[in-house]
Design a protein around this motif. Structure first.
Motif, short mmCIF file in Angstrom:
data_model
loop_
_atom_site.label_atom_id
_atom_site.label_comp_id
_atom_site.label_asym_id
_atom_site.label_seq_id
_atom_site.Cartn_x
_atom_site.Cartn_y
_atom_site.Cartn_z
N GLU A 125 0.83 -1.20 0.00
CA GLU A 125 0.00 0.00 0.00
C GLU A 125 0.86 1.26 0.00
O GLU A 125 0.54 2.25 -0.65
N THR A 126 1.99 1.20 0.73
CA THR A 126 2.90 2.34 0.75
C THR A 126 3.52 2.57 -0.63
O THR A 126 3.64 3.71 -1.09
N PHE A 127 3.87 1.48 -1.30
CA PHE A 127 4.41 1.61 -2.66
C PHE A 127 3.38 2.25 -3.58
O PHE A 127 3.71 3.15 -4.36
N GLN A 128 2.13 1.79 -3.48
CA GLN A 128 1.08 2.36 -4.34
C GLN A 128 0.83 3.82 -4.01
O GLN A 128 0.60 4.65 -4.90
N MET A 129 0.91 4.19 -2.73
CA MET A 129 0.74 5.59 -2.35
C MET A 129 1.83 6.43 -3.01
O MET A 129 1.57 7.55 -3.49
N GLY A 130 3.04 5.91 -3.06
CA GLY A 130 4.12 6.62 -3.74
C GLY A 130 3.83 6.82 -5.21
O GLY A 130 4.13 7.89 -5.78
N GLU A 131 3.23 5.81 -5.84
CA GLU A 131 2.87 5.94 -7.26
C GLU A 131 1.82 7.03 -7.44
O GLU A 131 1.87 7.80 -8.40
N TRP A 132 0.85 7.10 -6.53
CA TRP A 132 -0.18 8.15 -6.64
C TRP A 132 0.45 9.53 -6.49
O TRP A 132 0.11 10.45 -7.23
N ILE A 133 1.37 9.66 -5.54
CA ILE A 133 2.01 10.96 -5.32
C ILE A 133 2.78 11.40 -6.57
O ILE A 133 2.71 12.56 -6.98
N LYS A 134 3.49 10.47 -7.19
CA LYS A 134 4.24 10.81 -8.40
C LYS A 134 3.29 11.19 -9.54
O LYS A 134 3.59 12.09 -10.33
N ARG A 135 2.16 10.51 -9.64
CA ARG A 135 1.20 10.85 -10.69
C ARG A 135 0.53 12.20 -10.41
O ARG A 135 0.26 12.96 -11.34
N ILE A 136 0.25 12.47 -9.15
CA ILE A 136 -0.34 13.77 -8.79
C ILE A 136 0.60 14.90 -9.18
O ILE A 136 0.17 15.92 -9.72
N GLN A 137 1.87 14.70 -8.93
CA GLN A 137 2.86 15.70 -9.32
C GLN A 137 3.02 15.77 -10.84
O GLN A 137 2.96 16.85 -11.44
#
Length: 276
Positions: free
Chosen positions: A189-201
């Motif tokens: 879940e932490t890895f996926q959260m990182g992916e969301w943050i990178k996509r948001i940016q």
């Protein structure tokens, strides 16, 4: 001439009685970057977040967003300035559905009056269509379509964290404050959260200011990192530079700490680069 920073924090201090929680903190966040605040428990990170979002008022110092001083802006008007935030402890309406929670996050865009909404005028109907479209777009972006009509209390913790992220996004912020987004999440879940943050940016162009303990996440998504300890700034720099700095190691492990032990301890607990 260089572009003005999106967020400028100057000589920020906060005192609770005789306790100096934040002392002369200063940093700038550039438009379009992911900027992370790290430090051991009690370092003052969340206090800085609460000062920026106006939950607290600073004892002294300045916070400017797009050149505008925020010290006189009420907490409930911060969203109108283009700032949204999440919380370490999830703040969602438990009995409402995912979609209903997101519609609440769109409130800063509401332009119709109480009577227009009560009478459901043409303007109110057009606004509701826009609100729902914005919410549905975020639901699609974060791939939570299957949860849109499910009440929050029925969802697993990891999904709730994504919903809170979605509620922050639906307001269309220029600056998104993430307060420990990986808190309570497992490794996947932490890895996926990182992916969301990178996509948001990258895809939405939203600037992110994040408080986080998990250094594997910080290192993976951050452009720059500010390390704090005992309310003061230790260092601002690139993730690898900050993680390797002896002062940062000492803040986490004490004066006897060394870099090899620091890396060895965090890797054993959380994998390469990990730290909580």
């Amino acid at each position: 001439m260089s572009e003005q920073p999106l967020l400028e924090v100057e000589n920020l201090s906060m005192t609770f009685g005789g306790l100096k929680a934040v002392q002369d903190v200063r940093f700038e966040v550039c438009r379009g970057e992911v900027f992370s605040l790290i430090g051991p428990n009690g370092a003052g990170k969340t206090t800085v977040f609460n000062l920026i979002s106006r939950i607290l008022s600073a004892t002294s110092g300045s916070i400017r967003f797009k050149g505008e001083e925020l010290s006189s802006v009420s907490a409930h008007k911060i969203a109108h300035r283009g700032i949204a935030r999440t919380f370490q402890n999830i703040e969602l309406f438990e009995q409402a559905t995912v979609l209903q929670n997101l519609l609440i996050g769109w409130h800063r865009h509401v332009k119709t009056s109480f009577w227009q909404n009560a009478c459901f005028t043409n303007g109110a109907r057009a606004q509701e269509r826009s609100v729902r479209e914005a919410a549905e777009n975020v639901i699609e972006f974060l791939k939570i379509q299957q949860f849109r009509d499910i009440a929050i209390h029925s969802l697993p913790y990891g999904t709730r964290k994504v919903v809170e992220l979605a509620r922050g996004l639906v307001s269309g912020p220029e600056l998104l404050l993430l307060d420990e987004p990986s808190s309570g999440l497992n490794v996947d879940e932490t890895f996926q959260m990182g992916e969301w943050i990178k996509r948001i940016q990258g895809e939405l162009g939203i600037t992110v200011l994040m408080v986080e303990h998990d250094m594997s996440l910080v290192t993976r998504v951050s452009d720059r990192v500010l390390a704090m300890n005992q309310g003061q700034v230790i260092l601002v720099g690139r993730p690898a530079e900050v993680q390797s700095d002896a002062r940062v190691v000492e803040a986490y492990l004490g004066a006897s700490g060394d870099l090899s032990r620091f890396r060895r301890t965090t890797e054993l607990q959380y994998g390469p680069g990990g730290l909580r």
